[in-house]
Design an enzyme around this catalytic site. Structure first.
Site, short mmCIF file in Angstrom:
data_model
loop_
_atom_site.label_atom_id
_atom_site.label_comp_id
_atom_site.label_asym_id
_atom_site.label_seq_id
_atom_site.Cartn_x
_atom_site.Cartn_y
_atom_site.Cartn_z
N LYS A 203 0.91 -1.18 -0.12
CA LYS A 203 -0.07 -0.13 -0.02
C LYS A 203 0.99 1.13 0.03
CE LYS A 203 -4.50 -1.90 1.27
NZ LYS A 203 -5.54 -1.94 2.07
N ARG A 238 -3.58 -9.94 4.88
CA ARG A 238 -3.93 -10.34 3.55
C ARG A 238 -2.75 -9.44 2.69
NH1 ARG A 238 -5.98 -6.92 -0.25
NH2 ARG A 238 -7.48 -7.81 -1.78
N1 HH2 Z 1 -7.43 -3.79 0.54
C1 HH2 Z 1 -7.65 -3.80 -0.77
C2 HH2 Z 1 -8.76 -4.68 -1.17
N2 HH2 Z 1 -9.59 -5.39 -0.27
N3 HH2 Z 1 -10.12 -6.04 2.11
C3 HH2 Z 1 -9.79 -5.95 3.42
N4 HH2 Z 1 -10.32 -6.69 4.15
N5 HH2 Z 1 -8.76 -5.45 3.84
C4 HH2 Z 1 -7.73 -4.53 2.91
O1 HH2 Z 1 -6.85 -3.67 3.50
C5 HH2 Z 1 -8.25 -4.30 1.83
C6 HH2 Z 1 -9.17 -5.26 1.13
C7 HH2 Z 1 -6.90 -3.00 -1.56
O2 HH2 Z 1 -5.88 -3.94 -2.16
P1 HH2 Z 1 -5.83 -4.76 -3.56
O3 HH2 Z 1 -6.73 -5.77 -3.54
O4 HH2 Z 1 -4.54 -5.44 -3.81
O5 HH2 Z 1 -6.02 -3.61 -4.85
P2 HH2 Z 1 -7.12 -3.81 -5.57
O6 HH2 Z 1 -8.38 -2.87 -4.69
O7 HH2 Z 1 -6.73 -2.31 -6.59
O8 HH2 Z 1 -7.58 -4.78 -6.35
#
Ligand code: HH2
Length: 258
Positions: A203, A238
């Site tokens: 992040k 995660r």
């Molecule tokens: N962060 C993201 C997505 N889902 N769910 C939880 N429970 N906690 C988090 O911090 C969280 C989440 C964002 O990250 P990512 O899925 O890698 O990116 P994107 O939203 O662009 O798919």
């Protein structure tokens, strides 16, 4: 929890869009690396992201879910839409990971009618605009009170505490300062007595202190953040980089109890 991004526009740069072969190869790699949960996400929630229609989300999600559900690893589905939750649970999802903490109309009822677990995450605002002006008087108290309120809403809807985990939502309507204050006081959220899930992997709060702009270049900082979060009471992390994170936990486990 190993992240499997089924989006074409993930901030972390590992999204695979609708390419089923690549999606399954990515999921398989996360499982091989030792993920205990696979988190499938078919709608990007990165700052500025536009919502995706439910039909599009399901078209990305279901072909992958129908394969990975038989791998013997619990599958989590990262969604906020009740219709996607319903289909995902019917197709074998064990956990609904909702960045909106079941606030969309019908979401509480959908999870309550199943035996799926749920992750309730804190977010100020919504992804399209959440990073414009995040503001808190006391970020730790406000996140804690929000989560307490959502647990109460779940219990009132018939979702028992045993099925709930909580997430402070790093990067969701928070400045770098807010994110580090939350990380420093994670134990105050762990004290709520429900398992804490954290998503710190790659992040921008990590880029802010390391100067690493690109997703994969943030891996060492992500591993450090995961380790620190676990030391402050997180139970589920995660992550994109499962193998590296597990190595760090092996060192921590070797230290514990001595
Ligand atoms: N962060 C993201 C997505 N889902 N769910 C939880 N429970 N906690 C988090 O911090 C969280 C989440 C964002 O990250 P990512 O899925 O890698 O990116 P994107 O939203 O662009 O798919």
């Amino acid at each position: 929890m190993g992240i499997v991004n089924l989006t074409p526009d993930s901030f972390s740069g590992d999204g695979v869009g609708k390419d089923l072969t690549r999606a399954l190869a990515h999921a398989e790699a996360q499982r091989e690396a030792g993920a205990d949960i696979l988190d499938l996400g078919a709608e990007s929630t990165r700052p500025g992201a536009e919502p995706v229609p439910a039909q599009e989300e399901l078209a990305r999600l279901l072909p992958v879910l129908r394969v990975v559900r038989d791998w013997g690893v619990p599958v989590s589905v990262d969604t906020s839409k009740p219709e996607v939750m319903l289909a995902a649970i019917a197709e074998g999802a064990a956990l609904i990971n909702d960045v909106a903490a079941l606030r969309q109309p019908g979401a509480l009822e959908t999870v309550a009618a199943s035996d799926a677990g749920v992750c309730l995450m804190h977010m100020q605002g919504e992804p399209r605009t959440m990073q414009h002006h995040p503001h808190y008087e006391d970020v730790v108290a406000e996140v804690r009170d929000f989560l307490i309120g959502r647990v109460a809403a779940c219990e009132a809807a018939g979702i028992p505490r045993e099925r709930i985990c909580l997430d402070p939502g790093f990067g969701f309507g928070k400045t770098v300062e807010h994110n580090y204050t939350l990380l420093a006081h994670l134990d105050a959220l762990a004290a709520l007595g429900l398992p804490l899930l954290v998503g710190l992997s790659r992040k921008s709060m990590l880029g802010a202190v390391t100067g690493r702009e690109n997703g994969a270049a943030r891996m060492p900082a992500s591993v450090a953040a995961a380790l620190l979060a676990v030391q402050k009471g997180a139970r589920i992390v995660r992550v994109h980089d499962v193998a590296a994170t597990k190595d760090a936990f092996a060192v921590l486990a070797a230290l514990e109890g001595r």
